[in-house]
Design an enzyme around this catalytic site. Structure first.
Site, PDB file in Angstrom:
ATOM      1  N   THR A 113       9.303 -24.054  79.618  1.00 42.47           N
ATOM      2  CA  THR A 113      10.042 -25.255  79.997  1.00 42.47           C
ATOM      3  C   THR A 113       9.141 -26.275  80.690  1.00 42.47           C
ATOM      4  O   THR A 113       8.124 -25.906  81.283  1.00 42.47           O
ATOM      5  CB  THR A 113      11.189 -24.853  80.946  1.00 42.47           C
ATOM      6  OG1 THR A 113      11.794 -26.018  81.484  1.00 42.47           O
ATOM      7  CG2 THR A 113      10.680 -24.008  82.130  1.00 42.47           C
ATOM      8  N   ASP A 114       9.568 -27.535  80.660  1.00 37.75           N
ATOM      9  CA  ASP A 114       8.824 -28.570  81.398  1.00 37.75           C
ATOM     10  C   ASP A 114       8.978 -28.406  82.907  1.00 37.75           C
ATOM     11  O   ASP A 114       8.208 -28.982  83.681  1.00 37.75           O
ATOM     12  CB  ASP A 114       9.276 -29.979  80.960  1.00 37.75           C
ATOM     13  CG  ASP A 114      10.764 -30.243  81.163  1.00 37.75           C
ATOM     14  OD1 ASP A 114      11.489 -29.350  81.621  1.00 37.75           O
ATOM     15  OD2 ASP A 114      11.206 -31.372  80.850  1.00 37.75           O
ATOM     16  N   GLU A 115       9.971 -27.607  83.336  1.00 39.00           N
ATOM     17  CA  GLU A 115      10.239 -27.511  84.777  1.00 39.00           C
ATOM     18  C   GLU A 115       9.093 -26.848  85.542  1.00 39.00           C
ATOM     19  O   GLU A 115       9.005 -26.978  86.765  1.00 39.00           O
ATOM     20  CB  GLU A 115      11.547 -26.744  85.030  1.00 39.00           C
ATOM     21  CG  GLU A 115      12.737 -27.408  84.373  1.00 39.00           C
ATOM     22  CD  GLU A 115      14.072 -27.007  84.960  1.00 39.00           C
ATOM     23  OE1 GLU A 115      14.112 -26.327  86.002  1.00 39.00           O
ATOM     24  OE2 GLU A 115      15.097 -27.375  84.361  1.00 39.00           O
ATOM     25  N   TYR A 119      14.105 -20.474  89.190  1.00 41.91           N
ATOM     26  CA  TYR A 119      14.028 -20.443  87.725  1.00 41.91           C
ATOM     27  C   TYR A 119      12.653 -20.897  87.251  1.00 41.91           C
ATOM     28  O   TYR A 119      11.973 -20.192  86.496  1.00 41.91           O
ATOM     29  CB  TYR A 119      15.124 -21.339  87.108  1.00 41.91           C
ATOM     30  CG  TYR A 119      14.875 -21.672  85.651  1.00 41.91           C
ATOM     31  CD1 TYR A 119      14.946 -20.687  84.664  1.00 41.91           C
ATOM     32  CD2 TYR A 119      14.547 -22.972  85.256  1.00 41.91           C
ATOM     33  CE1 TYR A 119      14.690 -20.990  83.321  1.00 41.91           C
ATOM     34  CE2 TYR A 119      14.297 -23.283  83.924  1.00 41.91           C
ATOM     35  CZ  TYR A 119      14.365 -22.283  82.957  1.00 41.91           C
ATOM     36  OH  TYR A 119      14.112 -22.582  81.644  1.00 41.91           O
ATOM     37  N   LYS A 129       9.618 -18.865  85.300  1.00 40.00           N
ATOM     38  CA  LYS A 129       9.067 -19.262  83.986  1.00 40.00           C
ATOM     39  C   LYS A 129       7.556 -19.495  84.112  1.00 40.00           C
ATOM     40  O   LYS A 129       6.789 -19.135  83.213  1.00 40.00           O
ATOM     41  CB  LYS A 129       9.761 -20.527  83.463  1.00 40.00           C
ATOM     42  CG  LYS A 129      11.211 -20.348  83.041  1.00 40.00           C
ATOM     43  CD  LYS A 129      11.400 -19.393  81.877  1.00 40.00           C
ATOM     44  CE  LYS A 129      10.910 -19.920  80.554  1.00 40.00           C
ATOM     45  NZ  LYS A 129      11.266 -19.008  79.425  1.00 40.00           N
TER      46      LYS A 129
HETATM   47  P1  NAD Z   1      20.384 -19.234  77.054  1.00 38.90           P
HETATM   48  O1  NAD Z   1      20.695 -18.859  78.466  1.00 38.90           O
HETATM   49  O2  NAD Z   1      21.393 -19.996  76.268  1.00 38.90           O
HETATM   50  O3  NAD Z   1      20.026 -17.916  76.222  1.00 38.90           O
HETATM   51  C1  NAD Z   1      19.220 -16.899  76.737  1.00 38.90           C
HETATM   52  C2  NAD Z   1      19.425 -15.658  75.884  1.00 38.90           C
HETATM   53  O4  NAD Z   1      18.563 -14.615  76.411  1.00 38.90           O
HETATM   54  C3  NAD Z   1      20.851 -15.115  75.922  1.00 38.90           C
HETATM   55  O5  NAD Z   1      21.281 -14.826  74.609  1.00 38.90           O
HETATM   56  C4  NAD Z   1      20.730 -13.840  76.752  1.00 38.90           C
HETATM   57  O6  NAD Z   1      21.666 -12.835  76.384  1.00 38.90           O
HETATM   58  C5  NAD Z   1      19.304 -13.403  76.456  1.00 38.90           C
HETATM   59  N1  NAD Z   1      18.750 -12.545  77.512  1.00 38.90           N
HETATM   60  C6  NAD Z   1      18.776 -12.775  78.852  1.00 38.90           C
HETATM   61  N2  NAD Z   1      18.208 -11.746  79.498  1.00 38.90           N
HETATM   62  C7  NAD Z   1      17.774 -10.866  78.558  1.00 38.90           C
HETATM   63  C8  NAD Z   1      17.108  -9.626  78.604  1.00 38.90           C
HETATM   64  N3  NAD Z   1      16.748  -9.067  79.767  1.00 38.90           N
HETATM   65  N4  NAD Z   1      16.810  -8.997  77.450  1.00 38.90           N
HETATM   66  C9  NAD Z   1      17.163  -9.545  76.254  1.00 38.90           C
HETATM   67  N5  NAD Z   1      17.834 -10.705  76.147  1.00 38.90           N
HETATM   68  C10 NAD Z   1      18.130 -11.370  77.290  1.00 38.90           C
HETATM   69  O7  NAD Z   1      19.005 -20.019  77.134  1.00 38.90           O
HETATM   70  P2  NAD Z   1      18.470 -21.263  76.290  1.00 38.90           P
HETATM   71  O8  NAD Z   1      18.905 -22.497  76.942  1.00 38.90           O
HETATM   72  O9  NAD Z   1      18.751 -21.037  74.865  1.00 38.90           O
HETATM   73  O10 NAD Z   1      16.898 -21.103  76.550  1.00 38.90           O
HETATM   74  C11 NAD Z   1      16.114 -20.263  75.720  1.00 38.90           C
HETATM   75  C12 NAD Z   1      14.671 -20.309  76.200  1.00 38.90           C
HETATM   76  O11 NAD Z   1      14.184 -21.648  76.142  1.00 38.90           O
HETATM   77  C13 NAD Z   1      14.480 -19.857  77.639  1.00 38.90           C
HETATM   78  O12 NAD Z   1      13.288 -19.126  77.720  1.00 38.90           O
HETATM   79  C14 NAD Z   1      14.390 -21.158  78.424  1.00 38.90           C
HETATM   80  O13 NAD Z   1      13.615 -20.982  79.591  1.00 38.90           O
HETATM   81  C15 NAD Z   1      13.700 -22.044  77.418  1.00 38.90           C
HETATM   82  N6  NAD Z   1      13.992 -23.488  77.526  1.00 38.90           N
HETATM   83  C16 NAD Z   1      15.282 -23.939  77.565  1.00 38.90           C
HETATM   84  C17 NAD Z   1      15.532 -25.312  77.607  1.00 38.90           C
HETATM   85  C18 NAD Z   1      16.931 -25.873  77.625  1.00 38.90           C
HETATM   86  O14 NAD Z   1      17.115 -27.068  77.765  1.00 38.90           O
HETATM   87  N7  NAD Z   1      17.966 -25.067  77.451  1.00 38.90           N
HETATM   88  C19 NAD Z   1      14.455 -26.220  77.606  1.00 38.90           C
HETATM   89  C20 NAD Z   1      13.151 -25.705  77.583  1.00 38.90           C
HETATM   90  C21 NAD Z   1      12.932 -24.347  77.526  1.00 38.90           C
HETATM   91  O1  DAU Z   2      14.040 -29.193  81.490  1.00 35.20           O
HETATM   92  C1  DAU Z   2      14.303 -28.039  80.757  1.00 35.20           C
HETATM   93  C2  DAU Z   2      15.401 -27.240  81.438  1.00 35.20           C
HETATM   94  O2  DAU Z   2      16.619 -27.940  81.203  1.00 35.20           O
HETATM   95  C3  DAU Z   2      15.503 -25.814  80.928  1.00 35.20           C
HETATM   96  O3  DAU Z   2      14.324 -25.124  81.214  1.00 35.20           O
HETATM   97  C4  DAU Z   2      16.702 -25.096  81.562  1.00 35.20           C
HETATM   98  O4  DAU Z   2      16.838 -23.799  81.010  1.00 35.20           O
HETATM   99  C5  DAU Z   2      17.947 -25.912  81.256  1.00 35.20           C
HETATM  100  O5  DAU Z   2      19.068 -25.320  81.890  1.00 35.20           O
HETATM  101  C6  DAU Z   2      17.787 -27.354  81.739  1.00 35.20           C
HETATM  102  O6  DAU Z   2      17.734 -27.417  83.187  1.00 35.20           O
HETATM  103  P1  DAU Z   2      18.506 -28.541  84.018  1.00 35.20           P
HETATM  104  O7  DAU Z   2      18.749 -28.039  85.384  1.00 35.20           O
HETATM  105  O8  DAU Z   2      17.824 -29.851  83.882  1.00 35.20           O
HETATM  106  O9  DAU Z   2      19.891 -28.626  83.151  1.00 35.20           O
HETATM  107  P2  DAU Z   2      21.425 -28.719  83.621  1.00 35.20           P
HETATM  108  O10 DAU Z   2      22.231 -28.954  82.383  1.00 35.20           O
HETATM  109  O11 DAU Z   2      21.817 -27.601  84.517  1.00 35.20           O
HETATM  110  O12 DAU Z   2      21.434 -30.059  84.477  1.00 35.20           O
HETATM  111  C7  DAU Z   2      21.014 -31.294  83.944  1.00 35.20           C
HETATM  112  C8  DAU Z   2      21.048 -32.316  85.080  1.00 35.20           C
HETATM  113  O13 DAU Z   2      22.421 -32.557  85.433  1.00 35.20           O
HETATM  114  C9  DAU Z   2      20.372 -31.850  86.353  1.00 35.20           C
HETATM  115  O14 DAU Z   2      19.723 -32.954  86.963  1.00 35.20           O
HETATM  116  C10 DAU Z   2      21.498 -31.345  87.218  1.00 35.20           C
HETATM  117  C11 DAU Z   2      22.671 -32.226  86.807  1.00 35.20           C
HETATM  118  N1  DAU Z   2      24.005 -31.589  86.857  1.00 35.20           N
HETATM  119  C12 DAU Z   2      24.166 -30.392  86.241  1.00 35.20           C
HETATM  120  C13 DAU Z   2      25.390 -29.743  86.243  1.00 35.20           C
HETATM  121  C14 DAU Z   2      25.567 -28.398  85.566  1.00 35.20           C
HETATM  122  C15 DAU Z   2      25.065 -32.231  87.493  1.00 35.20           C
HETATM  123  O15 DAU Z   2      24.910 -33.337  88.038  1.00 35.20           O
HETATM  124  N2  DAU Z   2      26.266 -31.593  87.502  1.00 35.20           N
HETATM  125  C16 DAU Z   2      26.487 -30.368  86.921  1.00 35.20           C
HETATM  126  O16 DAU Z   2      27.616 -29.838  86.983  1.00 35.20           O
END
Ligand code: NAD
Ligand code: DAU
Length: 372
Positions: free
Chosen positions: A137-139, A179, A183
């Site tokens: 992730t970019d975080e 988190y 990562k």
């Molecule tokens: P998600 O939470 O929707 O899915 C995660 C999946 O991993 C789930 O299906 C869960 O059951 C599985 N999992 C969790 N713990 C596990 C374990 N111990 N063993 C096997 N499976 C397990 O997450 P997502 O948003 O799809 O993110 C997927 C990946 O991409 C993550 O690594 C996250 O850090 C990365 N990522 C997400 C975002 C985003 O915006 N969502 C952006 C950048 C990177």
């Molecule tokens: O940047 C990549 C990341 O983006 C991934 O690595 C994470 O897995 C993914 O969950 C996401 O993280 P964020 O914290 O940015 O996403 P989230 O949807 O939780 O929140 C987006 C923004 O909105 C953040 O600034 C927090 C804000 N927010 C979020 C929720 C859930 C609110 O203001 N209210 C809310 O209820």
């Protein structure tokens, strides 16, 4: 059946993983795709209903922290490529329960790396033709300043840009939340396995994804669902934080290109140069939902509720993905305005999917499908 490759995709029943599994299963019938997922609260097999009967698809319920099981799977399926997405992914949960994040994201990734290492080193060809691709992730880069709080016209694309700096592949890691710290730890382990043992690895760091099948604890699906149920929309702080949004299918396309053509030991940033302040994105969501539900313009604006800010809330993320474009020719295919309308429409058209999650019915699907 003789497959040309056996690819282990972890986390394939989650949001991004399900899109990656779908793309690979449909695009590469010559590959055997093994989707490994523990099915935590975030894993939902109904996300993959459309491909679950394909002959090149296998689902395995397992925990990436279970070393014996991981090694057994590498041997059983003769895994030659890994695309690792399984993780705990929600920042708010990590603030309440950091241990689970260290366990899954750091120890789970290390466990998978060690299983891959032992299996691949036992083969006559060793690491030849193998690849361990870690999705991050970019975080991990921390937070950027908001040097142009009102936004400025940018020549990068039509949207606003809120600062002078962008995360580049060379930006120093500076994670703030449990988190992102977990990562970052996993990213370091992946690179260490390349540098120490010569494992062919690649790491990508992507910005915020949006699109179908995202768990409704994250901003966009949560707010769409709340508008539908006339519930408050909890905006953290003043809604001034900036996120850089990418359509999930474009992330999956990038993963496909990088898995096949990315340079070993490289890092690629993935993002769409698409920055939005949270409050602005909330207004876009409201406008789109109101339009599609036939409400008058502005009808749901009064659901906006400012609440206590997230602890340690990163102010701005903005990814510079020019390396990926320059080296591998990847670009996002969808403009944000198009992607967000498609996304809102998908959630409104798939209310059963959403209701299954909010009522936790989806957790029974695995039992019915796989334990018959
Ligand atoms: P998600 O939470 O929707 O899915 C995660 C999946 O991993 C789930 O299906 C869960 O059951 C599985 N999992 C969790 N713990 C596990 C374990 N111990 N063993 C096997 N499976 C397990 O997450 P997502 O948003 O799809 O993110 C997927 C990946 O991409 C993550 O690594 C996250 O850090 C990365 N990522 C997400 C975002 C985003 O915006 N969502 C952006 C950048 C990177
Ligand atoms: O940047 C990549 C990341 O983006 C991934 O690595 C994470 O897995 C993914 O969950 C996401 O993280 P964020 O914290 O940015 O996403 P989230 O949807 O939780 O929140 C987006 C923004 O909105 C953040 O600034 C927090 C804000 N927010 C979020 C929720 C859930 C609110 O203001 N209210 C809310 O209820």
């Amino acid at each position: 059946m003789n497959f040309t490759r056996n690819i282990l995709i972890t986390g394939g029943a989650g949001f991004i993983g399900s899109h990656v599994v779908r793309l690979f299963v449909n695009k590469y019938p010559e590959y055997h795709i093994i989707n490994l997922d523990k099915l935590t609260y975030a894993g939902n097999l109904t996300n993959l209903k459309d491909i679950e009967s394909q002959p090149n698809y296998t689902f395995v319920k397992a925990d990436i922290c279970d070393f014996d099981k991981m090694l057994e799977l590498f041997k059983q399926y003769r895994i030659d490529g890994v695309i690792h997405l399984a993780a705990e992914s929600h920042v708010d949960r990590s603030i309440k329960d950091p241990f689970t994040f260290a366990q899954t994201n750091v120890m789970g990734t290390l466990t998978l790396l060690q299983a891959a290492k032992i299996y691949w080193e036992s083969l006559s060809e060793g690491y030849g033709g193998k690849r361990f691709y870690h999705i991050s992730t970019d975080e991990v880069y921390g937070a950027l300043e908001l040097t142009h709080p009102e936004g400025i016209d940018s020549d990068i694309s039509a949207h606003e840009v809120y600062g002078n700096e962008f995360f580049k592949e060379t930006t120093k890691y500076n994670p703030h939340s449990p988190y992102s710290a977990s990562k970052a730890g996993s990213d370091h382990f992946v690179r260490a396995f390349h540098d120490t043992y010569g494992m062919p690895t690649v790491v990508t760091n992507c910005s915020n994804n949006y699109g179908p099948y995202q768990f409704p604890e994250k901003l966009i699906p949560l707010f769409i669902n709340n508008i539908r149920h006339r519930k408050p929309l909890p905006v953290y702080g003043k809604g001034e934080n900036v996120r850089d949004w990418l359509y999930v299918v474009d992330h999956a396309r990038a993963i496909d290109i990088i898995f096949h053509h990315g340079k070993i030991s490289s890092t690629y940033n993935i993002g769409g140069f698409n920055e939005w302040k949270n409050i602005d994105i909330v207004k876009v969501i409201i406008k789109t939902v109101d339009k599609l539900l036939g409400y008058p313009e502005g009808y749901s604006l009064d659901l906006i509720t400012y609440v206590t800010d997230r602890k340690g809330h990163d102010l701005r993320y903005a990814i510079d993905s020019t390396k990926l474009k320059r080296e591998l020719g990847w670009e996002p295919s969808l403009q944000f305005e198009e992607g967000i309308e498609e996304t809102v429409r998908w959630y409104l058209d798939n209310q059963e999917w959403m209701d299954n999650i909010t009522s936790r019915e989806y957790e029974k699907y695995y039992e019915e499908m796989y334990n018959r």
